[in-house]
Structure formats: C-alpha cells, structure tokens
Design an enzyme around this catalytic site. Structure first.
Site, PDB file in Angstrom:
ATOM      1  N   ASN A  32      -6.746  63.171  -5.027  1.00 11.87           N
ATOM      2  CA  ASN A  32      -6.219  64.509  -5.310  1.00 11.87           C
ATOM      3  C   ASN A  32      -5.455  64.428  -6.625  1.00 11.87           C
ATOM      4  O   ASN A  32      -4.367  63.856  -6.682  1.00 11.87           O
ATOM      5  CB  ASN A  32      -5.295  64.933  -4.158  1.00 11.87           C
ATOM      6  CG  ASN A  32      -4.606  66.249  -4.448  1.00 11.87           C
ATOM      7  OD1 ASN A  32      -4.924  66.945  -5.413  1.00 11.87           O
ATOM      8  ND2 ASN A  32      -3.643  66.604  -3.605  1.00 11.87           N
TER       9      ASN A  32
ATOM     10  N   LYS B 149      -4.123  66.797  -8.301  1.00 12.61           N
ATOM     11  CA  LYS B 149      -3.040  67.782  -8.458  1.00 12.61           C
ATOM     12  C   LYS B 149      -3.141  68.427  -9.843  1.00 12.61           C
ATOM     13  O   LYS B 149      -4.246  68.645 -10.328  1.00 12.61           O
ATOM     14  CB  LYS B 149      -1.686  67.130  -8.178  1.00 12.61           C
ATOM     15  CG  LYS B 149      -1.688  66.388  -6.832  1.00 12.61           C
ATOM     16  CD  LYS B 149      -0.346  65.972  -6.343  1.00 12.61           C
ATOM     17  CE  LYS B 149      -0.502  65.250  -5.000  1.00 12.61           C
ATOM     18  NZ  LYS B 149       0.764  64.881  -4.379  1.00 12.61           N
TER      19      LYS B 149
ATOM     20  N   HIS C  34      -2.445  71.813   1.782  1.00 10.16           N
ATOM     21  CA  HIS C  34      -1.620  70.693   1.289  1.00 10.16           C
ATOM     22  C   HIS C  34      -0.144  71.098   1.364  1.00 10.16           C
ATOM     23  O   HIS C  34       0.197  72.261   1.149  1.00 10.16           O
ATOM     24  CB  HIS C  34      -2.014  70.352  -0.161  1.00 10.16           C
ATOM     25  CG  HIS C  34      -1.415  69.059  -0.625  1.00 10.16           C
ATOM     26  ND1 HIS C  34      -0.106  68.965  -1.045  1.00 10.16           N
ATOM     27  CD2 HIS C  34      -1.915  67.800  -0.705  1.00 10.16           C
ATOM     28  CE1 HIS C  34       0.155  67.704  -1.376  1.00 10.16           C
ATOM     29  NE2 HIS C  34      -0.931  66.974  -1.173  1.00 10.16           N
TER      30      HIS C  34
ATOM     31  N   GLU D 264       2.203  70.759  -0.628  1.00  5.45           N
ATOM     32  CA  GLU D 264       2.729  71.395  -1.848  1.00  5.45           C
ATOM     33  C   GLU D 264       2.352  72.873  -1.878  1.00  5.45           C
ATOM     34  O   GLU D 264       3.108  73.701  -2.386  1.00  5.45           O
ATOM     35  CB  GLU D 264       2.198  70.642  -3.083  1.00  5.45           C
ATOM     36  CG  GLU D 264       2.907  69.291  -3.242  1.00  5.45           C
ATOM     37  CD  GLU D 264       2.072  68.204  -3.900  1.00  5.45           C
ATOM     38  OE1 GLU D 264       1.031  68.510  -4.504  1.00  5.45           O
ATOM     39  OE2 GLU D 264       2.475  67.024  -3.794  1.00  5.45           O
TER      40      GLU D 264
ATOM     41  N   GLU E 103      -0.365  63.664   6.087  1.00  2.00           N
ATOM     42  CA  GLU E 103       0.439  63.321   4.913  1.00  2.00           C
ATOM     43  C   GLU E 103       1.905  63.595   5.213  1.00  2.00           C
ATOM     44  O   GLU E 103       2.369  64.737   5.059  1.00  2.00           O
ATOM     45  CB  GLU E 103       0.006  64.158   3.706  1.00  2.00           C
ATOM     46  CG  GLU E 103      -1.430  63.945   3.275  1.00  2.00           C
ATOM     47  CD  GLU E 103      -1.618  64.273   1.793  1.00  2.00           C
ATOM     48  OE1 GLU E 103      -2.058  63.380   1.061  1.00  2.00           O
ATOM     49  OE2 GLU E 103      -1.309  65.401   1.365  1.00  2.00           O
TER      50      GLU E 103
ATOM     51  N   GLY F  80       4.371  60.915  -3.145  1.00  2.00           N
ATOM     52  CA  GLY F  80       4.904  60.757  -4.495  1.00  2.00           C
ATOM     53  C   GLY F  80       6.257  60.067  -4.536  1.00  2.00           C
ATOM     54  O   GLY F  80       6.938  60.064  -5.556  1.00  2.00           O
TER      55      GLY F  80
ATOM     56  N   SER G  42       1.657  57.980  -0.945  1.00  4.35           N
ATOM     57  CA  SER G  42       1.891  56.724  -1.657  1.00  4.35           C
ATOM     58  C   SER G  42       0.912  55.614  -1.277  1.00  4.35           C
ATOM     59  O   SER G  42       1.290  54.446  -1.177  1.00  4.35           O
ATOM     60  CB  SER G  42       3.345  56.261  -1.464  1.00  4.35           C
ATOM     61  OG  SER G  42       4.241  57.227  -1.986  1.00  4.35           O
TER      62      SER G  42
HETATM   63  P1  13P Z   1       0.748  60.344  -3.608  1.00 14.14           P
HETATM   64  O1  13P Z   1      -0.390  59.415  -3.319  1.00 14.14           O
HETATM   65  O2  13P Z   1       1.057  60.499  -5.054  1.00 14.14           O
HETATM   66  O3  13P Z   1       1.953  60.024  -2.759  1.00 14.14           O
HETATM   67  O4  13P Z   1       0.250  61.810  -3.136  1.00 14.14           O
HETATM   68  C1  13P Z   1      -0.277  61.979  -1.877  1.00 14.14           C
HETATM   69  C2  13P Z   1      -0.874  63.335  -1.791  1.00 14.14           C
HETATM   70  O5  13P Z   1      -0.177  64.340  -1.785  1.00 14.14           O
HETATM   71  C3  13P Z   1      -2.350  63.436  -1.748  1.00 14.14           C
HETATM   72  O6  13P Z   1      -2.752  64.709  -1.413  1.00 14.14           O
END
Ligand code: 13P
Length: 252
Positions: free
Chosen positions: A11, A13, A97, A99, A169, A175, A215
């Site tokens: 992903n 982003k 997601h 976010e 997640e 992150g 992560s």
């Molecule tokens: P990270 O791998 O950067 O922690 O992000 C995970 C994520 O949100 C994947 O959709």
C-alpha cells in the site's frame, strides 16, 4: 484443509510520482518474476495506475486501488468507481483502511457498500480492520474488530464472498515501527476467522485469507507469516522500496 495462497500487497498511500512508480515497479517485477506461490499486489496512488498497469502488464503482480466509490458513475466529485478501476487494470481494492476511517470519516455502513460494490464488480475487496492503542489497553480489541467485520459484512450473508480478503491492521502498529508480536497477531487472526465462520459459514472462513499489516519489514515478515492464521501482509512503508518488498514476498 483448504490451501490458502499467501497474499502480499504493498500500500503506497500518498507516495510516488509517475516516474518513481515506473522505476520501482520495473525493479520489483524483475525481483519477483520467479515467484508463483504468492499472490502479489501493489496499490499505487490513482495518478500512477496507468503507468503501473503498463509496467506490470503480463507480470505476476496485480494492481490494487487504495479506495473505491460504491457507485458505478455519478455526481461524486473526487471519487473513482469500480468500473473505472477495472478499466484501468485494477483487480483488488483496499477498503476501510484505518486512515480513511480516521481522516475521511468512513463508517462501517459506507465500507459495507464499498465491499458489496467490489464483489459485484469482480474486484477483490481487502477489508481493513484494527484497534487503536487505547482500545487495546481497554481490552476492547475483540469487540472493535468483530464490530467492524459485522458492520462491513453482515449485509453480504449468502453472497459469494469467495474472494474476500481481510487485513488485520492494529492502528498502533501502523507506521510506528511497533509490530504486533506473531502471537498477538495470530490471536486476533484466529478470532477473525472464527467470527467469520459464525457470520458467513465455515467454508467462507476456511478459504478466507487474513493479512497482517503494521510495520511489516523483511526482518519480521517470516515469523509473522509462519503463524497458522496469517495468510499474507499488507505492507506500507517497506513496500516503497522494491528490494524490501521483494524480501517480504520471498519470506512468504
Ligand atoms: P506500515 O507498514 O507503514 O506500518 O503501514 C501499514 C499499512 O497501513 C498498510 O496498509
């Protein structure tokens, strides 16, 4: 026992220009060309979909969207529909997601409409669920995750959910460099599979692939993916680099 093919999706982003997309995906394509036991996908920003489709044409890497509207077409400024994504070569869509839930107000009802539209259009929905740090500390992980699952899926009972993917997640691991331990992740994945079994039946639950996200890096991927109910990874930061994503794919 049903064989579940591991699925690793990057992903991206809100990262990467069109030219960066071309460079990264050409390198990734070469690095994973021999892999056929793992399903691989990349979700670039919408502006890079066309370039990504071109670079990945004929490869073993699928194209995913990071979001999708539930309608086919209409007056929805800024949105992109399932038929448009199919037209652009997309086969998978990340839906709900954290976010999007947190910064763009996506609710379970909205996400339910998106999952339904994806399935109706033959797009593989990757439904994201997960708890915050505060919810975990308050022992609410199970109720939050099962609430998100029933919110997004209960309308679909009886529908063909054969392609559905769920991504667990934990928000506190996204992150942050904090990864759930393999045991913590496995515990929630097992709860997810049991809950889907109760909601949608044992056949759907056994076939369901559940990704872990938060992560995931080359050095922790193998241990996570070795867990019984962890069938893949949704990778953020580490997917921006072709070498580290390829290392995760090879770990799977
Ligand atoms: P990270 O791998 O950067 O922690 O992000 C995970 C994520 O949100 C994947 O959709």
């Amino acid at each position: 026992m049903v064989e579940r093919k591991p699925i690793i999706v990057g992903n991206w982003k809100m990262y990467k220009t069109i030219s960066e997309t071309r460079t990264t995906l050409s390198a990734l394509r070469a690095a994973v060309q021999d892999v056929d036991s793992v399903e691989i996908g990349i979700a670039p920003p919408f502006t890079s979909l066309a370039a990504a489709a071109e670079v990945l044409s004929g490869s073993n890497i699928s194209l995913a969207a990071q979001n999708m509207h539930y309608g086919d077409a209409g007056a929805f400024t800024g949105e992109v529909s399932a038929p448009m994504l199919l037209d652009a070569g997309v086969t998978h869509a990340i839906l709900g997601h954290s976010e999007r839930r947190e910064y763009f107000g996506e609710t379970d009802d909205l996400i339910a409409s998106k999952v339904k539209a994806a399935l109706e259009n033959g797009i593989v929905p990757i439904l994201c669920v997960g708890e915050t740090q505060v919810q975990r500390e308050a022992d609410e992980t199970v109720s939050v995750v099962t609430g998100q699952l029933s919110g997004a899926l209960s309308e679909l009972r009886g529908a063909d959910l054969g392609t559905l993917v769920v991504a667990y997640e934990p928000i506190w691991a996204i992150g942050t460099g904090l990864t759930a331990t393999p045991e913590q992740a496995q515990q929630v994945h097992e709860i997810i599979r049991d809950f889907i079994g109760d909601l949608l039946g044992g056949v759907v639950a056994e076939r369901l692939r559940i990704q872990y996200g938060g992560s995931v890096k080359p050095d922790n991927a193998a241990e996570l993916l070795a867990q019984l109910d962890i069938d893949g990874a949704l990778v953020g930061g580490a997917s921006l680099d072709s070498e580290s994503l390829s290392a995760i794919v090879h770990a799977a």
